[in-house]
Design a protein around this motif. Structure first.
Motif, PDB file in Angstrom:
ATOM      1  N   LYS A 197      -7.977  -5.616   8.601  1.00 34.90           N
ATOM      2  CA  LYS A 197      -7.007  -6.007   9.893  1.00 34.90           C
ATOM      3  C   LYS A 197      -6.539  -4.850  10.485  1.00 34.90           C
ATOM      4  O   LYS A 197      -6.371  -4.516  11.630  1.00 34.90           O
ATOM      5  N   ALA A 198      -5.412  -4.312   9.570  1.00 31.41           N
ATOM      6  CA  ALA A 198      -4.606  -3.429   9.895  1.00 31.41           C
ATOM      7  C   ALA A 198      -5.289  -2.150  10.258  1.00 31.41           C
ATOM      8  O   ALA A 198      -5.020  -1.326  11.622  1.00 31.41           O
ATOM      9  N   LEU A 199      -6.300  -1.610   9.652  1.00 30.13           N
ATOM     10  CA  LEU A 199      -7.033  -0.472   9.889  1.00 30.13           C
ATOM     11  C   LEU A 199      -7.716  -0.742  11.423  1.00 30.13           C
ATOM     12  O   LEU A 199      -7.904   0.274  12.046  1.00 30.13           O
ATOM     13  N   ALA A 200      -8.291  -1.849  11.470  1.00 28.47           N
ATOM     14  CA  ALA A 200      -9.249  -2.285  12.583  1.00 28.47           C
ATOM     15  C   ALA A 200      -8.221  -1.919  13.973  1.00 28.47           C
ATOM     16  O   ALA A 200      -9.006  -1.508  15.283  1.00 28.47           O
ATOM     17  N   VAL A 201      -7.318  -1.921  13.850  1.00 28.42           N
ATOM     18  CA  VAL A 201      -6.269  -1.686  15.178  1.00 28.42           C
ATOM     19  C   VAL A 201      -5.538  -0.693  15.447  1.00 28.42           C
ATOM     20  O   VAL A 201      -4.654  -0.455  16.253  1.00 28.42           O
ATOM     21  N   SER A 202      -5.697   0.053  14.149  1.00 27.27           N
ATOM     22  CA  SER A 202      -4.756   1.616  14.349  1.00 27.27           C
ATOM     23  C   SER A 202      -5.286   2.598  14.428  1.00 27.27           C
ATOM     24  O   SER A 202      -6.786   2.834  14.031  1.00 27.27           O
ATOM     25  N   SER A 203      -4.497   3.678  14.747  1.00 22.98           N
ATOM     26  CA  SER A 203      -5.411   5.041  14.707  1.00 22.98           C
ATOM     27  C   SER A 203      -4.948   5.967  13.374  1.00 22.98           C
ATOM     28  O   SER A 203      -5.921   6.664  13.177  1.00 22.98           O
ATOM     29  N   ARG A 204      -3.887   5.536  12.986  1.00 26.07           N
ATOM     30  CA  ARG A 204      -3.237   6.279  11.732  1.00 26.07           C
ATOM     31  C   ARG A 204      -2.881   5.217  10.595  1.00 26.07           C
ATOM     32  O   ARG A 204      -2.330   4.357  10.997  1.00 26.07           O
ATOM     33  N   VAL A 205      -2.943   5.807   9.505  1.00 28.66           N
ATOM     34  CA  VAL A 205      -2.254   4.834   8.452  1.00 28.66           C
ATOM     35  C   VAL A 205      -1.529   5.643   7.361  1.00 28.66           C
ATOM     36  O   VAL A 205      -1.848   6.994   7.324  1.00 28.66           O
ATOM     37  N   TYR A 206      -0.549   4.917   6.960  1.00 32.44           N
ATOM     38  CA  TYR A 206       0.508   5.664   5.717  1.00 32.44           C
ATOM     39  C   TYR A 206       0.381   4.481   4.752  1.00 32.44           C
ATOM     40  O   TYR A 206       0.434   3.112   4.976  1.00 32.44           O
ATOM     41  N   CYS A 207       0.168   4.874   3.487  1.00 32.11           N
ATOM     42  CA  CYS A 207       0.084   4.050   2.405  1.00 32.11           C
ATOM     43  C   CYS A 207       1.355   4.065   1.401  1.00 32.11           C
ATOM     44  O   CYS A 207       1.578   5.543   1.119  1.00 32.11           O
ATOM     45  N   LEU A 208       2.050   3.361   1.263  1.00 32.39           N
ATOM     46  CA  LEU A 208       3.273   3.769   0.207  1.00 32.39           C
ATOM     47  C   LEU A 208       2.954   2.915  -1.072  1.00 32.39           C
ATOM     48  O   LEU A 208       2.263   1.818  -1.254  1.00 32.39           O
ATOM     49  N   GLN A 209       3.404   3.650  -1.920  1.00 33.15           N
ATOM     50  CA  GLN A 209       3.257   3.243  -3.394  1.00 33.15           C
ATOM     51  C   GLN A 209       4.468   3.662  -4.272  1.00 33.15           C
ATOM     52  O   GLN A 209       5.030   4.728  -4.188  1.00 33.15           O
ATOM     53  N   GLU A 210       5.336   2.661  -4.711  1.00 28.42           N
ATOM     54  CA  GLU A 210       6.649   2.708  -5.272  1.00 28.42           C
ATOM     55  C   GLU A 210       7.623   3.457  -4.640  1.00 28.42           C
ATOM     56  O   GLU A 210       8.224   4.514  -5.198  1.00 28.42           O
ATOM     57  N   GLY A 211       7.725   3.231  -3.120  1.00 26.60           N
ATOM     58  CA  GLY A 211       8.644   4.020  -2.198  1.00 26.60           C
ATOM     59  C   GLY A 211       8.220   5.332  -2.063  1.00 26.60           C
ATOM     60  O   GLY A 211       9.197   5.789  -1.282  1.00 26.60           O
ATOM     61  N   ARG A 212       7.247   5.741  -2.163  1.00 25.45           N
ATOM     62  CA  ARG A 212       6.555   7.017  -1.585  1.00 25.45           C
ATOM     63  C   ARG A 212       5.514   7.093  -0.905  1.00 25.45           C
ATOM     64  O   ARG A 212       4.598   6.151  -0.955  1.00 25.45           O
ATOM     65  N   VAL A 213       5.253   7.937  -0.025  1.00 24.62           N
ATOM     66  CA  VAL A 213       4.104   8.046   0.889  1.00 24.62           C
ATOM     67  C   VAL A 213       2.799   8.571  -0.194  1.00 24.62           C
ATOM     68  O   VAL A 213       2.995   9.647  -0.624  1.00 24.62           O
ATOM     69  N   SER A 214       1.732   7.640  -0.329  1.00 24.72           N
ATOM     70  CA  SER A 214       0.903   8.188  -1.326  1.00 24.72           C
ATOM     71  C   SER A 214      -0.466   8.551  -0.818  1.00 24.72           C
ATOM     72  O   SER A 214      -1.199   9.131  -1.364  1.00 24.72           O
ATOM     73  N   LEU A 215      -0.599   8.217   0.798  1.00 25.10           N
ATOM     74  CA  LEU A 215      -1.789   8.602   1.525  1.00 25.10           C
ATOM     75  C   LEU A 215      -1.186   8.459   2.940  1.00 25.10           C
ATOM     76  O   LEU A 215      -0.593   7.476   3.162  1.00 25.10           O
ATOM     77  N   SER A 216      -1.716   9.506   3.748  1.00 23.75           N
ATOM     78  CA  SER A 216      -1.716   9.343   5.090  1.00 23.75           C
ATOM     79  C   SER A 216      -2.939  10.043   5.869  1.00 23.75           C
ATOM     80  O   SER A 216      -3.387  10.924   5.267  1.00 23.75           O
ATOM     81  N   GLY A 217      -3.188   9.592   7.095  1.00 22.53           N
ATOM     82  CA  GLY A 217      -4.262  10.293   7.691  1.00 22.53           C
ATOM     83  C   GLY A 217      -4.816   9.387   8.812  1.00 22.53           C
ATOM     84  O   GLY A 217      -4.361   8.300   9.149  1.00 22.53           O
ATOM     85  N   ARG A 218      -5.626   9.895   9.769  1.00 21.21           N
ATOM     86  CA  ARG A 218      -6.285   9.298  10.622  1.00 21.21           C
ATOM     87  C   ARG A 218      -7.325   8.205  10.028  1.00 21.21           C
ATOM     88  O   ARG A 218      -7.866   8.342   8.811  1.00 21.21           O
TER      89      ARG A 218
END
Length: 236
Positions: A197-218
């Motif tokens: 659901k989050a990705l369906a309405v978003s243009s970009r995504v950031y993933c957090l893992q243990e307080g750090r950005v583990s992935l980002s992108g369109r």
């Protein structure tokens, strides 16, 4: 590319001696919808609290419209144009639905959102406007929390766990309302456990893992395997 509306630079966040965020870098352009995903305890709510002023940080770690706001109080951040729809809704039980909504307007910012606009978005709230806010169903309370945030006419709205604990039919109704919110030119960040659901309405995504950005992108550029690896901290 336009200048970022929001920029996080090396954002650290602490609860006493416990560090919850480690050097987080993010940027959000005007009009974007950004998904923030990650497992429980990844730092998503801490991120929302840091942006909204509920946690104090170094001033220049959070910049909004090019100005440092990391050290501002939550009310000052709200006046600047950032509104939070908090996890758990946090409505005032002693106030009616309409009184809760009107609280959002106390910042006095001009814009398209008024009681009439909120009632047009969520008609059930007008029907129940004189009821105690916490007498409503969970989904209706979430609508009140969203409406209260919109009443401040923010430039950036933060949704923390927008669908947590809600029935699927209610989640659908809230997500169906999102185009009417961001269609007004508003920028949004959505913390959500339901990745699809989050990705369906978003243009970009950031993933957090243990307080750090583990992935980002369109959204269209990241794969499910990459998201799974970033989410759980395993090799892709």
């Amino acid at each position: 590319m336009s200048d970022p509306l929001l920029q996080l630079t090396g954002l650290d966040a602490h609860y006493g001696d416990f560090q919850a965020l480690y050097g987080v870098d993010m940027d959000v352009a005007p009009g974007e919808v950004i998904a923030i995903i990650g497992a429980n305890g990844a730092g998503k709510t801490t991120l929302m609290r840091s942006i909204s002023g509920l946690l104090t940080n170094a001033a220049d770690q959070v910049q909004f419209r090019g100005k440092p706001i990391g050290a501002l109080r939550a009310d000052q951040v709200a006046y600047a144009g950032i509104a939070l729809v908090p996890e758990g809704r946090q409505l005032f039980a002693s106030l009616s639905v309409e009184e809760n909504l009107k609280l959002g307007a106390t910042v006095g910012r001009a814009g398209p959102w008024s009681l009439r606009a909120v009632y047009d978005l969520f008609p059930v709230l007008e029907e129940r406007r004189n009821q105690p806010s916490t007498s409503l169903s969970g989904g209706q309370q979430q609508m009140v929390a969203i409406g209260r945030a919109l009443m401040s006419n923010p430039d950036l709205i933060l949704f923390d766990e927008i669908s947590l604990g809600l029935a699927p039919v209610i989640i659908k109704s809230i997500y169906d309302a999102l185009p009417g919110i961001v269609g007004q030119g508003m920028t949004a960040m959505i913390v959500e456990q339901d990745i699809t659901k989050a990705l369906a309405v978003s243009s970009r995504v950031y993933c957090l893992q243990e307080g750090r950005v583990s992935l980002s992108g369109r959204v269209e550029d990241v794969t499910r395997d990459q998201i799974t690896a970033a989410y759980f901290g395993v090799a892709a």
